[in-house]
Design a protein around this motif. Structure first.
Motif, mmCIF file in Angstrom:
data_model
loop_
_atom_site.group_PDB
_atom_site.id
_atom_site.type_symbol
_atom_site.label_atom_id
_atom_site.label_comp_id
_atom_site.label_asym_id
_atom_site.label_seq_id
_atom_site.Cartn_x
_atom_site.Cartn_y
_atom_site.Cartn_z
ATOM 1 N N LEU A 188 -4.389 -4.539 -7.609
ATOM 2 C CA LEU A 188 -4.022 -5.841 -7.791
ATOM 3 C C LEU A 188 -4.913 -6.644 -7.058
ATOM 4 C CD1 LEU A 188 -0.171 -5.474 -6.943
ATOM 5 C CD2 LEU A 188 -1.377 -5.795 -9.251
ATOM 6 N N MET A 189 -5.011 -7.905 -7.072
ATOM 7 C CA MET A 189 -5.498 -9.059 -6.626
ATOM 8 C C MET A 189 -5.039 -9.456 -5.128
ATOM 9 S SD MET A 189 -8.223 -11.414 -6.966
ATOM 10 C CE MET A 189 -8.383 -11.860 -8.590
ATOM 11 N N GLY A 190 -5.880 -9.311 -3.970
ATOM 12 C CA GLY A 190 -5.577 -9.802 -2.766
ATOM 13 C C GLY A 190 -6.092 -11.061 -2.334
ATOM 14 N N ASN A 191 -5.705 -11.479 -1.344
ATOM 15 C CA ASN A 191 -6.292 -12.725 -0.977
ATOM 16 C C ASN A 191 -7.740 -12.422 -0.461
ATOM 17 O OD1 ASN A 191 -4.945 -11.416 1.581
ATOM 18 N ND2 ASN A 191 -5.770 -13.126 2.759
ATOM 19 N N HIS A 192 -7.977 -11.339 0.046
ATOM 20 C CA HIS A 192 -9.533 -10.974 0.419
ATOM 21 C C HIS A 192 -10.378 -10.989 -0.861
ATOM 22 C CE1 HIS A 192 -9.438 -10.890 5.028
ATOM 23 N NE2 HIS A 192 -8.213 -10.759 4.672
ATOM 24 N N GLU A 193 -9.878 -10.691 -1.816
ATOM 25 C CA GLU A 193 -10.683 -10.768 -3.320
ATOM 26 C C GLU A 193 -11.088 -12.114 -3.451
ATOM 27 O OE1 GLU A 193 -9.890 -7.231 -2.175
ATOM 28 O OE2 GLU A 193 -7.901 -7.946 -2.985
ATOM 29 N N LEU A 194 -10.089 -12.859 -3.365
ATOM 30 C CA LEU A 194 -10.270 -14.363 -3.551
ATOM 31 C C LEU A 194 -11.150 -15.135 -2.586
ATOM 32 C CD1 LEU A 194 -6.403 -15.293 -4.164
ATOM 33 C CD2 LEU A 194 -8.352 -15.285 -5.966
ATOM 34 N N LEU A 195 -10.841 -14.636 -1.327
ATOM 35 C CA LEU A 195 -11.949 -15.050 -0.320
ATOM 36 C C LEU A 195 -13.333 -14.665 -0.641
ATOM 37 C CD1 LEU A 195 -12.267 -16.609 2.516
ATOM 38 C CD2 LEU A 195 -11.438 -14.329 3.383
ATOM 39 N N LEU A 196 -13.549 -13.225 -1.084
ATOM 40 C CA LEU A 196 -14.946 -12.984 -1.229
ATOM 41 C C LEU A 196 -15.565 -13.741 -2.187
ATOM 42 C CD1 LEU A 196 -17.249 -11.065 -0.536
ATOM 43 C CD2 LEU A 196 -16.041 -9.046 -1.761
ATOM 44 N N ILE A 197 -14.771 -13.683 -3.421
ATOM 45 C CA ILE A 197 -15.005 -14.326 -4.703
ATOM 46 C C ILE A 197 -15.489 -15.735 -4.457
ATOM 47 C CG2 ILE A 197 -14.297 -15.523 -7.018
ATOM 48 C CD1 ILE A 197 -12.701 -13.060 -7.142
ATOM 49 N N GLY A 198 -14.762 -16.526 -3.496
ATOM 50 C CA GLY A 198 -14.917 -18.034 -3.123
ATOM 51 C C GLY A 198 -16.121 -18.081 -2.423
ATOM 52 N N ALA A 199 -16.420 -17.112 -1.269
ATOM 53 C CA ALA A 199 -17.529 -17.021 -0.513
ATOM 54 C C ALA A 199 -18.946 -16.859 -1.385
ATOM 55 C CB ALA A 199 -17.414 -16.120 0.572
ATOM 56 N N ALA A 233 -12.812 -27.750 5.010
ATOM 57 C CA ALA A 233 -13.253 -26.225 5.317
ATOM 58 C C ALA A 233 -14.399 -25.785 4.004
ATOM 59 C CB ALA A 233 -12.242 -25.275 5.372
ATOM 60 N N THR A 234 -14.740 -24.689 4.227
ATOM 61 C CA THR A 234 -15.684 -24.104 3.347
ATOM 62 C C THR A 234 -15.255 -22.203 3.145
ATOM 63 O OG1 THR A 234 -17.531 -23.005 4.547
ATOM 64 C CG2 THR A 234 -17.605 -25.207 4.024
ATOM 65 N N PHE A 235 -15.236 -21.925 1.891
ATOM 66 C CA PHE A 235 -15.150 -20.424 1.710
ATOM 67 C C PHE A 235 -15.848 -19.622 2.605
ATOM 68 C CE2 PHE A 235 -13.024 -21.477 -2.418
ATOM 69 C CZ PHE A 235 -11.742 -20.682 -2.390
ATOM 70 N N GLN A 236 -17.380 -19.967 2.864
ATOM 71 C CA GLN A 236 -18.019 -19.124 3.700
ATOM 72 C C GLN A 236 -17.565 -18.924 5.012
ATOM 73 O OE1 GLN A 236 -20.707 -17.255 2.626
ATOM 74 N NE2 GLN A 236 -21.815 -17.003 4.753
ATOM 75 N N ALA A 237 -17.219 -20.201 5.638
ATOM 76 C CA ALA A 237 -16.780 -20.178 6.825
ATOM 77 C C ALA A 237 -15.451 -19.474 7.112
ATOM 78 C CB ALA A 237 -16.254 -21.447 7.579
ATOM 79 N N ALA A 238 -14.536 -19.554 6.077
ATOM 80 C CA ALA A 238 -13.287 -18.862 6.212
ATOM 81 C C ALA A 238 -13.605 -17.355 6.046
ATOM 82 C CB ALA A 238 -12.134 -19.345 4.985
ATOM 83 N N TRP A 239 -14.395 -16.710 5.154
ATOM 84 C CA TRP A 239 -14.816 -15.848 4.861
ATOM 85 C C TRP A 239 -15.182 -15.043 5.961
ATOM 86 C CZ3 TRP A 239 -19.851 -13.538 4.634
ATOM 87 C CH2 TRP A 239 -19.819 -11.902 4.161
ATOM 88 N N PHE A 282 -9.485 -4.789 -0.503
ATOM 89 C CA PHE A 282 -10.636 -3.650 -0.376
ATOM 90 C C PHE A 282 -11.719 -4.108 0.413
ATOM 91 C CE2 PHE A 282 -8.932 -4.265 -4.537
ATOM 92 C CZ PHE A 282 -8.295 -2.958 -4.684
ATOM 93 N N THR A 283 -11.797 -5.292 0.800
ATOM 94 C CA THR A 283 -13.093 -5.708 1.734
ATOM 95 C C THR A 283 -12.555 -6.511 3.099
ATOM 96 O OG1 THR A 283 -13.415 -7.752 0.466
ATOM 97 C CG2 THR A 283 -14.322 -5.795 -0.467
ATOM 98 N N ASP A 284 -13.507 -6.547 3.863
ATOM 99 C CA ASP A 284 -13.571 -7.498 5.008
ATOM 100 C C ASP A 284 -12.782 -6.717 6.236
ATOM 101 O OD1 ASP A 284 -14.633 -9.415 3.492
ATOM 102 O OD2 ASP A 284 -12.674 -10.463 2.914
ATOM 103 N N ARG A 285 -13.642 -7.132 7.557
ATOM 104 C CA ARG A 285 -12.973 -6.393 8.511
ATOM 105 C C ARG A 285 -13.557 -4.900 8.855
ATOM 106 N NH1 ARG A 285 -7.350 -8.772 7.444
ATOM 107 N NH2 ARG A 285 -7.514 -10.943 8.268
ATOM 108 N N GLY A 286 -13.640 -4.242 7.705
ATOM 109 C CA GLY A 286 -13.833 -2.943 7.768
ATOM 110 C C GLY A 286 -15.483 -2.633 7.343
#
Length: 358
Positions: free
Chosen positions: A163-174, A189-195, A132-136
């Motif tokens: 459903l759960m996407g990888n960007h939901e996991l990424l945002l939760i982790g960040a 690495a870090t979640f913040q950096a990957a996000w 749902f999130t990121d990039r836009g």
């Protein structure tokens, strides 16, 4: 292609904390301004992939959408068809990635929401496939809309689920772990950096609230509806988390509940893998999922259709200004339906009624 294939080796590199101090892609003159990175070029059919693939560099590009034509919606669009004496029609939505206006237009075009953005499809059933999130520009706005439509659809006798996407996991982790180092398998690495490297938007993080996090953390990873196995990612990594839909969903939720940064990173890393259903052996990978979890066809998002077809949009807006996506892509001996139309690369945000008439 081997199970859990990642990006092509010609652009893969090990990323360490030194790489993430200032994400280079945020500077137009930086090294990523017009260079290749994982996802820029669809891998060739004869490439091999590293087993230790990890998403510590940008996974897919953000194409300049400034010259993209906006979707025009007929205000008199026919409403979603109704079913009498049974469940309503089934719709699925591909990756949204913060493009709220495009989502509203696509939902209205299918007769699922009215001109004010309210549910108007009665007993229809709507599934979002994650991301749902990121990039836009407005990921939190997308989440708020999906949460609201869930309540409105239920009140009308239908449903809207996600459903759960990888960007939901990424945002939760960040949000949860920030700059806490994790063992990525390709360095630290870090979640913040990957996000940030994968399109994280500061406005989304600023507006992210506890109820958004709780909602995302409770999403299912997979579901089977009317013979369609719905997942986010085109990977066989789901098999690592259980031999039934219920087991996979429980394992994912339990992993998030334990709140261990390395465990969550591994979950995110596996959900980021792609292209397992493409090329030689792809249909067998799909069958392995269908045999385990049920269903006759798999429906997924995650990998944009232009990448699956080997067509990549141009950042310079050449030719038509972006890839041409007419609708879902059916492949892997007709067993897989790809739903990510590539909205982040000037493609199309897809909302599709199932089953497909093919």
């Amino acid at each position: 292609m081997t199970q859990g294939a990642g990006q092509g080796p010609e652009v893969e590199r090990t990323a360490t904390l030194r790489d993430f101090r200032v994400p280079a892609y945020v500077h137009e003159t930086g090294p990523y301004a017009h260079s290749t990175h994982p996802g820029d070029v669809a891998p060739h059919l004869d490439e091999t992939y590293p087993e230790g693939y990890t998403p510590t560099q940008r996974d897919l590009p953000v194409i300049n959408r400034g010259d993209t034509l906006q979707v025009q919606v007929d205000p008199a669009a026919a409403p979603a068809p109704r079913s009498v004496g049974g469940p309503g029609p089934l719709f699925v939505v591909g990756d949204v990635h913060g493009y709220l206006d495009e989502l509203m237009a696509a939902l209205q075009e299918k007769g699922l929401v009215d001109s004010a953005g309210n549910w108007c499809a009665g007993t229809a059933r709507l599934w979002f496939l994650g991301d749902f999130t990121d990039r836009g520009p407005d990921g939190i706005g997308v989440i708020d809309l999906v949460m609201r439509l869930s309540a409105e659809a239920a009140a009308a006798g239908g449903y809207c689920k996600a459903l759960m996407g990888n960007h939901e996991l990424l945002l939760i982790g960040a949000k949860r772990f920030g700059d806490t180092p994790v063992n990525s398998g390709a360095g630290t690495a870090t979640f913040q950096a990957a996000w940030l490297l994968n399109g994280g938007q500061k406005t989304d993080m600023d507006r992210l609230q506890d109820h958004h996090l709780q909602w995302m953390s409770r999403l299912d990873a997979m579901e089977q509806v009317d013979g369609h196995l719905l997942v986010h990612s085109d990977t066989t990594a789901y098999l690592d988390y259980g031999d039934s839909i219920e087991a996979v969903n429980d394992t994912v939720r339990e992993t998030l509940t334990r709140n261990d940064a390395d465990e969550v990173w591994d979950l995110f890393r596996k959900f980021t893998k792609r292209f397992s259903f493409r090329d030689e052996g792809g249909a067998d990978h799909v069958r392995s999922l269908l045999d385990t979890y049920g269903g006759t066809r798999i429906v997924h998002g995650h990998s944009p259709i232009p990448y699956l077809l080997g067509e990549v949009g141009s950042e310079e807006g050449e030719d038509s200004g972006g890839p041409s996506v007419a609708g879902p892509h059916v492949y892997a001996d007709g067993l897989a339906i790809a739903m990510d139309g590539g909205v982040t690369m000037a493609g199309k945000l897809l909302v599709q009624q199932l089953p497909l008439d093919i």
